[in-house]
Design a protein around this motif. Sequence first.
Motif, short mmCIF file in Angstrom:
data_model
loop_
_atom_site.label_atom_id
_atom_site.label_comp_id
_atom_site.label_asym_id
_atom_site.label_seq_id
_atom_site.Cartn_x
_atom_site.Cartn_y
_atom_site.Cartn_z
N HIS A 1 0.70 -1.31 -0.07
CA HIS A 1 0.06 -0.02 0.09
C HIS A 1 1.02 1.13 -0.07
O HIS A 1 1.91 1.16 0.62
CB HIS A 1 -0.90 -0.10 1.30
CG HIS A 1 -1.91 -1.07 1.20
ND1 HIS A 1 -3.08 -0.96 0.54
CD2 HIS A 1 -1.89 -2.30 2.17
CE1 HIS A 1 -3.68 -2.07 0.67
NE2 HIS A 1 -3.14 -3.06 1.77
N TYR A 5 -2.27 5.56 2.32
CA TYR A 5 -3.29 4.65 2.73
C TYR A 5 -3.01 4.63 4.13
O TYR A 5 -4.16 4.59 4.96
CB TYR A 5 -3.05 3.33 2.21
CG TYR A 5 -3.64 2.18 2.86
CD1 TYR A 5 -4.95 1.85 2.43
CD2 TYR A 5 -3.22 1.38 3.68
CE1 TYR A 5 -5.80 0.72 2.86
CE2 TYR A 5 -3.90 0.39 4.13
CZ TYR A 5 -5.02 -0.02 3.73
OH TYR A 5 -5.88 -0.94 4.56
N TYR A 6 -1.94 4.43 4.75
CA TYR A 6 -1.67 4.30 6.19
C TYR A 6 -1.91 5.74 6.85
O TYR A 6 -2.52 5.57 7.87
CB TYR A 6 -0.21 3.80 6.29
CG TYR A 6 0.04 2.44 5.89
CD1 TYR A 6 -0.73 1.29 6.53
CD2 TYR A 6 0.84 2.38 4.87
CE1 TYR A 6 -0.47 0.02 6.07
CE2 TYR A 6 0.99 1.07 4.24
CZ TYR A 6 0.29 -0.17 5.04
OH TYR A 6 0.60 -1.47 4.57
N GLU A 7 -1.59 6.67 6.20
CA GLU A 7 -2.02 8.06 6.71
C GLU A 7 -3.26 8.14 7.04
O GLU A 7 -3.54 8.89 7.94
CB GLU A 7 -1.36 9.13 5.69
CG GLU A 7 -1.34 10.51 6.25
CD GLU A 7 -1.09 11.55 5.09
OE1 GLU A 7 -0.82 12.57 5.66
OE2 GLU A 7 -0.84 11.18 4.24
N SER A 8 -4.02 7.82 6.02
CA SER A 8 -5.59 8.00 6.19
C SER A 8 -6.26 7.21 7.23
O SER A 8 -7.13 7.47 7.77
CB SER A 8 -6.43 7.51 4.93
OG SER A 8 -6.17 6.39 4.44
N MET A 9 -5.70 6.08 7.64
CA MET A 9 -6.00 5.17 8.82
C MET A 9 -5.61 5.64 10.24
O MET A 9 -6.23 5.18 11.30
CB MET A 9 -5.44 3.74 8.48
CG MET A 9 -6.16 3.29 7.29
SD MET A 9 -5.41 1.67 6.92
CE MET A 9 -5.82 0.63 8.27
N LEU A 10 -4.39 6.21 10.39
CA LEU A 10 -4.00 6.71 11.56
C LEU A 10 -4.40 7.84 11.83
O LEU A 10 -4.55 8.99 11.13
CB LEU A 10 -2.39 6.55 11.41
CG LEU A 10 -1.72 5.18 11.13
CD1 LEU A 10 -0.38 5.29 10.78
CD2 LEU A 10 -2.08 4.23 12.09
N PRO A 11 -4.35 8.23 13.50
CA PRO A 11 -4.93 9.41 13.82
C PRO A 11 -3.75 10.62 13.64
O PRO A 11 -2.54 10.18 13.87
CB PRO A 11 -5.36 8.86 15.21
CG PRO A 11 -4.39 7.94 15.65
CD PRO A 11 -4.40 7.16 14.46
N SER A 12 -4.26 11.68 13.45
CA SER A 12 -3.12 12.69 13.35
C SER A 12 -3.97 14.07 14.23
O SER A 12 -4.92 14.68 13.80
CB SER A 12 -3.24 13.29 11.76
OG SER A 12 -2.32 14.48 11.92
#
Length: 66
Positions: A1, A5-12
């Motif tokens: 991925h 993709y990971y950025e959209s799944m992890l909280p910021s």
Amino acid sequence: HPLGYYESMLPSPPFVRLDRSILVHTGFVARVEGGESGARLAMEGVNGTFPIGRTAYRRLAKILGR
């Protein structure tokens, strides 16, 4: 991925994308060595440091209040 993709799944925060290829958990940043012209990132629990570019350095410095 792709990293996005990971950025959209992890909280910021605490996860922050510093540039095209660097996504970090700001709670685990141990230190930033150097400056804009040649910075290296050290993370807690990881041996060694990683080179980061000017854009990543500026974003991280702003986030960490430096």
